[in-house]
Design a protein around this motif. Structure first.
Motif, PDB file in Angstrom:
ATOM      1  N   ALA A 169      -5.615 102.494   5.864  1.00  0.00           N
ATOM      2  CA  ALA A 169      -7.024 102.783   6.200  1.00  0.00           C
ATOM      3  C   ALA A 169      -7.298 104.284   6.146  1.00  0.00           C
ATOM      4  O   ALA A 169      -8.402 104.713   5.787  1.00  0.00           O
ATOM      5  CB  ALA A 169      -7.332 102.229   7.587  1.00  0.00           C
ATOM      6  N   ALA A 170      -6.281 105.077   6.496  1.00  0.00           N
ATOM      7  CA  ALA A 170      -6.489 106.529   6.540  1.00  0.00           C
ATOM      8  C   ALA A 170      -6.307 107.177   5.171  1.00  0.00           C
ATOM      9  O   ALA A 170      -6.528 108.381   5.010  1.00  0.00           O
ATOM     10  CB  ALA A 170      -5.501 107.150   7.524  1.00  0.00           C
ATOM     11  N   SER A 171      -5.921 106.370   4.175  1.00  0.00           N
ATOM     12  CA  SER A 171      -5.608 106.953   2.864  1.00  0.00           C
ATOM     13  C   SER A 171      -6.873 107.484   2.178  1.00  0.00           C
ATOM     14  O   SER A 171      -7.929 106.851   2.207  1.00  0.00           O
ATOM     15  CB  SER A 171      -4.962 105.880   1.984  1.00  0.00           C
ATOM     16  OG  SER A 171      -5.100 106.226   0.645  1.00  0.00           O
ATOM     17  N   SER A 172      -6.735 108.640   1.555  1.00  0.00           N
ATOM     18  CA  SER A 172      -7.907 109.210   0.878  1.00  0.00           C
ATOM     19  C   SER A 172      -7.836 108.954  -0.638  1.00  0.00           C
ATOM     20  O   SER A 172      -8.669 109.437  -1.387  1.00  0.00           O
ATOM     21  CB  SER A 172      -7.983 110.713   1.160  1.00  0.00           C
ATOM     22  OG  SER A 172      -6.747 111.283   0.803  1.00  0.00           O
ATOM     23  N   SER A 173      -6.816 108.184  -1.064  1.00  0.00           N
ATOM     24  CA  SER A 173      -6.709 107.929  -2.511  1.00  0.00           C
ATOM     25  C   SER A 173      -7.828 106.967  -2.944  1.00  0.00           C
ATOM     26  O   SER A 173      -8.254 106.128  -2.151  1.00  0.00           O
ATOM     27  CB  SER A 173      -5.330 107.346  -2.863  1.00  0.00           C
ATOM     28  OG  SER A 173      -5.327 105.966  -2.672  1.00  0.00           O
ATOM     29  N   PRO A 174      -8.294 107.060  -4.206  1.00  0.00           N
ATOM     30  CA  PRO A 174      -9.441 106.273  -4.655  1.00  0.00           C
ATOM     31  C   PRO A 174      -9.228 104.766  -4.477  1.00  0.00           C
ATOM     32  O   PRO A 174     -10.163 104.035  -4.160  1.00  0.00           O
ATOM     33  CB  PRO A 174      -9.568 106.616  -6.146  1.00  0.00           C
ATOM     34  CG  PRO A 174      -8.600 107.711  -6.412  1.00  0.00           C
ATOM     35  CD  PRO A 174      -7.724 107.909  -5.236  1.00  0.00           C
ATOM     36  N   ASN A 175      -7.994 104.284  -4.645  1.00  0.00           N
ATOM     37  CA  ASN A 175      -7.794 102.831  -4.510  1.00  0.00           C
ATOM     38  C   ASN A 175      -7.224 102.449  -3.141  1.00  0.00           C
ATOM     39  O   ASN A 175      -6.581 101.405  -2.992  1.00  0.00           O
ATOM     40  CB  ASN A 175      -6.899 102.310  -5.639  1.00  0.00           C
ATOM     41  CG  ASN A 175      -5.578 103.050  -5.679  1.00  0.00           C
ATOM     42  OD1 ASN A 175      -5.373 103.994  -4.907  1.00  0.00           O
ATOM     43  ND2 ASN A 175      -4.697 102.637  -6.556  1.00  0.00           N
ATOM     44  N   GLN A 176      -7.425 103.344  -2.153  1.00  0.00           N
ATOM     45  CA  GLN A 176      -6.970 103.074  -0.772  1.00  0.00           C
ATOM     46  C   GLN A 176      -5.495 102.661  -0.742  1.00  0.00           C
ATOM     47  O   GLN A 176      -5.118 101.645  -0.157  1.00  0.00           O
ATOM     48  CB  GLN A 176      -7.818 101.976  -0.148  1.00  0.00           C
ATOM     49  CG  GLN A 176      -9.182 102.463   0.293  1.00  0.00           C
ATOM     50  CD  GLN A 176      -9.264 102.668   1.803  1.00  0.00           C
ATOM     51  OE1 GLN A 176      -9.057 101.717   2.535  1.00  0.00           O
ATOM     52  NE2 GLN A 176      -9.553 103.863   2.255  1.00  0.00           N
ATOM     53  N   GLN A 177      -4.705 103.487  -1.382  1.00  0.00           N
ATOM     54  CA  GLN A 177      -3.285 103.191  -1.455  1.00  0.00           C
ATOM     55  C   GLN A 177      -2.535 104.250  -0.639  1.00  0.00           C
ATOM     56  O   GLN A 177      -2.846 105.435  -0.747  1.00  0.00           O
ATOM     57  CB  GLN A 177      -2.894 103.279  -2.930  1.00  0.00           C
ATOM     58  CG  GLN A 177      -1.455 102.971  -3.219  1.00  0.00           C
ATOM     59  CD  GLN A 177      -1.208 102.990  -4.714  1.00  0.00           C
ATOM     60  OE1 GLN A 177      -1.357 101.994  -5.394  1.00  0.00           O
ATOM     61  NE2 GLN A 177      -0.858 104.155  -5.226  1.00  0.00           N
ATOM     62  N   ALA A 178      -1.591 103.813   0.188  1.00  0.00           N
ATOM     63  CA  ALA A 178      -0.819 104.794   0.965  1.00  0.00           C
ATOM     64  C   ALA A 178       0.613 104.825   0.451  1.00  0.00           C
ATOM     65  O   ALA A 178       1.161 103.779   0.072  1.00  0.00           O
ATOM     66  CB  ALA A 178      -0.840 104.402   2.428  1.00  0.00           C
ATOM     67  N   ILE A 179       1.180 106.024   0.441  1.00  0.00           N
ATOM     68  CA  ILE A 179       2.597 106.136   0.057  1.00  0.00           C
ATOM     69  C   ILE A 179       3.404 106.203   1.352  1.00  0.00           C
ATOM     70  O   ILE A 179       3.151 107.073   2.191  1.00  0.00           O
ATOM     71  CB  ILE A 179       2.853 107.424  -0.768  1.00  0.00           C
ATOM     72  CG1 ILE A 179       1.925 107.502  -1.977  1.00  0.00           C
ATOM     73  CG2 ILE A 179       4.326 107.530  -1.185  1.00  0.00           C
ATOM     74  CD1 ILE A 179       2.136 106.421  -3.020  1.00  0.00           C
ATOM     75  N   VAL A 180       4.345 105.262   1.500  1.00  0.00           N
ATOM     76  CA  VAL A 180       5.115 105.261   2.754  1.00  0.00           C
ATOM     77  C   VAL A 180       6.617 105.357   2.455  1.00  0.00           C
ATOM     78  O   VAL A 180       7.100 104.828   1.453  1.00  0.00           O
ATOM     79  CB  VAL A 180       4.837 103.991   3.599  1.00  0.00           C
ATOM     80  CG1 VAL A 180       3.408 103.967   4.096  1.00  0.00           C
ATOM     81  CG2 VAL A 180       5.158 102.719   2.833  1.00  0.00           C
ATOM     82  N   ASN A 181       7.312 106.038   3.364  1.00  0.00           N
ATOM     83  CA  ASN A 181       8.762 106.169   3.226  1.00  0.00           C
ATOM     84  C   ASN A 181       9.426 104.984   3.939  1.00  0.00           C
ATOM     85  O   ASN A 181       9.463 104.926   5.177  1.00  0.00           O
ATOM     86  CB  ASN A 181       9.208 107.507   3.835  1.00  0.00           C
ATOM     87  CG  ASN A 181      10.706 107.703   3.707  1.00  0.00           C
ATOM     88  OD1 ASN A 181      11.410 106.896   3.085  1.00  0.00           O
ATOM     89  ND2 ASN A 181      11.213 108.776   4.285  1.00  0.00           N
ATOM     90  N   THR A 182       9.966 104.059   3.156  1.00  0.00           N
ATOM     91  CA  THR A 182      10.532 102.832   3.753  1.00  0.00           C
ATOM     92  C   THR A 182      11.702 103.166   4.684  1.00  0.00           C
ATOM     93  O   THR A 182      11.956 102.443   5.647  1.00  0.00           O
ATOM     94  CB  THR A 182      11.026 101.852   2.662  1.00  0.00           C
ATOM     95  OG1 THR A 182      11.951 102.530   1.831  1.00  0.00           O
ATOM     96  CG2 THR A 182       9.882 101.304   1.851  1.00  0.00           C
ATOM     97  N   VAL A 183      12.407 104.263   4.389  1.00  0.00           N
ATOM     98  CA  VAL A 183      13.574 104.607   5.219  1.00  0.00           C
ATOM     99  C   VAL A 183      13.122 104.816   6.663  1.00  0.00           C
ATOM    100  O   VAL A 183      13.716 104.280   7.603  1.00  0.00           O
ATOM    101  CB  VAL A 183      14.275 105.879   4.682  1.00  0.00           C
ATOM    102  CG1 VAL A 183      15.467 106.245   5.550  1.00  0.00           C
ATOM    103  CG2 VAL A 183      14.707 105.678   3.243  1.00  0.00           C
TER     104      VAL A 183
END
Ligand code: HEM
Length: 510
Positions: A169-183
């Motif tokens: 929800a907080a992502s500012s990317s155009p397609n509302q995609q967040a990059i998360v570190n799975t570790v």
């Protein structure tokens, strides 16, 4: 000829040179003995690895041992000598020979030794003490116990999903995609959960979306312990090293233990609850079957054994899924067609989903968190194993990784192909000859993983909730080759990123 001429007169050499020459001579004679006269001399392996322990140690300290030994197996066969007194087995008979029955090989004390000042817990205990401790602990690890623990497992899986939703929800990317570190995220999930079930309180990593200082401390103390283990190959070196190890590291190890013990005692005086400690308090009158120091040592290790393993496997699975869209799609289809709401995703409902289980098996095959294999030692009198006599004290590796990654056992062994683990009626013919029996990531026999059902349940639930809630994909330019990760007892993972976004239900319909 004068008799004294027969002797070499070295008196002109300075004492240090003479001592140096003596050491060199001794070392050279050890090398010759190891190569040609040692009882293991007939077992193949690279020359310098057979001749001295130094190649093994160098490889271990650089974090490459697992991969190096794998290459040695590829070149020299299923039974290889990787140090003068160490043999690695990737022969399928080793499972039964070393681990099954009432008297399996004892764990190797080089690695399974408690740090100074601490008692033996389940992980490091000898066979008879281990059997006694397991008898006390077992009721907390049955399927029945698991169903009582389900509300807590669901709570933390739910919290993980909520936190990830906030990221999206907080992502500012155009397609509302967040990059998360799975570790980070999987470690936070498993540490919080095991903290809650072992100590009665979570580390609140998910709540605060950051590492608890204790978790960092645990990681650095494990690495220190692995390095200390190497010194045990040389008698006396460990005592010397303990004097040299910076007091800061020793202090950290002690701090970890003291914190664990504090929390354990808090839990012991709290009201009963359905957690890992319950049977130790209820079926253990006067702490005779499992002593208080044994409880302290076992619970402080359980925090690591029960969290890092599942977190590593989950990271490995997600890393493979995002690189294999066909398999990811198949998993999405299975989960999304089965459930209409997240409330339906219970441990019971996901227990027998064929593709989900196949994905986990394949993840464990390619990204085994106990990558170094099962470390054992030959007891008094020596033993014959898989056709070779091994003298007392020989270090033995039951090399589960080499077996899992061998083309002899698995067709297209280096590819992520969960289909190979589908039930027979659904399995593609090309995997007909796979030796699935050689895949035993939780080991077997009386010292096999006590947390197998719990770990599998956690992994099923997290993957099902993740795939039900999000569309996951590879973060741009973040293709990670798992085989390049280093291993120091645990697999070293710094960052393994994936992209997540809210599931696109409209697109699914079309
Ligand atoms: C992916 C998940 C996991 C894998 C692949 C795994 C694998 C293993 C393996 C291979 C062993 C045997 C080690 C040896 O004998 O040298 C082991 C032992 C053990 N595991 Fe696990 N494990 C996992 C999860 C867990 C969980 C979730 C817990 C607890 C909550 C746990 C607790 C333990 C304990 C206490 C032992 C020592 C048992 C004994 O010595 O009798 N593990 N595990």
């Amino acid at each position: 000829m004068h008799a004294t001429n027969l002797y070499l007169d070295l008196s002109f050499l300075p004492l240090p040179t003479l001592l140096g020459l003596l050491c060199l001579g001794y070392w050279a004679s050890c090398v010759v003995y190891n190569l040609y006269f040692h009882p293991l001399a007939s077992i193949p392996g690279p020359l310098w690895w057979r001749a001295t322990r130094l190649c093994f140690i160098r490889s271990f300290l650089s974090g490459r041992l697992v991969r190096d030994v794998l290459k040695i197996h590829e070149r020299y066969g299923e039974i290889v000598r990787i140090a003068p007194d160490e043999v690695s087995f990737a022969d399928e008979d080793i499972w039964q020979a070393a681990l099954s029955g009432r008297n399996p090989l004892p764990k190797n004390p080089t690695f399974f030794t408690p740090p100074p000042g601490q008692a033996n817990g389940l992980l490091t205990a000898s066979s008879d003490v281990g059997a006694r401790i397991r008898q006390v602990m077992m009721p907390a690890f049955t399927e029945r116990a698991l169903s009582k623990q389900e509300p807590v497992i669901q709570l933390y899986a739910g919290l993980l999903v909520e936190r990830l939703k906030e990221r999206v929800a907080a992502s500012s990317s155009p397609n509302q995609q967040a990059i998360v570190n799975t570790v980070d995220w999987f470690n936070w999930f498993t540490f919080d959960l095991v903290g809650e079930l072992a100590f009665g309180e979570s580390f609140e990593c998910l709540e605060n979306a950051k590492h608890h200082p204790w978790v960092d401390m645990i990681f650095s103390s494990i690495k220190a312990a692995a390095f200390a283990a190497v010194t045990r190959y040389y008698t006396g070196l460990e005592t010397l090293l303990l004097q040299i190890i910076p007091t800061a590291i020793r202090k950290r190890q002690m701090e970890h233990y003291t914190l664990a013990v504090e929390r354990i005692h808090q839990r012991m005086s709290a009201p009963p609850r359905d957690d890992f400690m319950r049977p130790m308090l209820e079926n253990n009158p006067d702490f005779k079957k499992m002593t208080i120091p044994e409880i302290e040592a076992t619970m402080s290790v359980l925090i690591i054994a029960g969290s890092e393993t599942t977190a590593t496997t989950l990271c490995g699975i997600c890393n493979h899924l995002v690189q294999n869209p066909t398999q990811l799609k198949q998993l999405e289809q299975e989960i999304r067609s089965r459930f209409q709401s997240d409330k339906q995703i219970t441990l019971h409902a996901i227990q027998n989903l064929p593709f989900l289980n196949a994905v986990i098996q394949e993840g464990l095959r390619l990204c085994n968190p106990v990558a170094g294999g099962l470390l054992r030692r030959i007891p008094k009198g020596g033993l014959r194993l898989c056709g070779h006599f091994l003298p007392e004290g020989t270090h033995v590796i039951v090399n589960s990784t080499a077996m899992s990654l061998s083309e002899k056992n698995f067709h297209r062994a280096n590819e992520f192909l969960p289909e190979r683990f589908l039930p027979e009626s659904m399995r593609p013919a090309e995997f007909e000859n796979d030796h699935r029996n050689n895949q035993k990531p939780f080991s077997l026999g009386v010292r096999s993983c006590i947390g197998k059902s719990f770990g599998l349940a956690e992994m099923r639930l997290v993957l099902a909730r993740l795939v039900w809630e999000f569309d996951i994909s590879m973060a741009q330019d973040k293709r990670l080759d798992w085989n390049r990760l280093k291993t120091y007892v645990m697999v070293q993972k710094d960052t393994i990123e994936i992209a997540i976004k809210k599931r696109d239900r409209e697109h699914e319909k079309s």
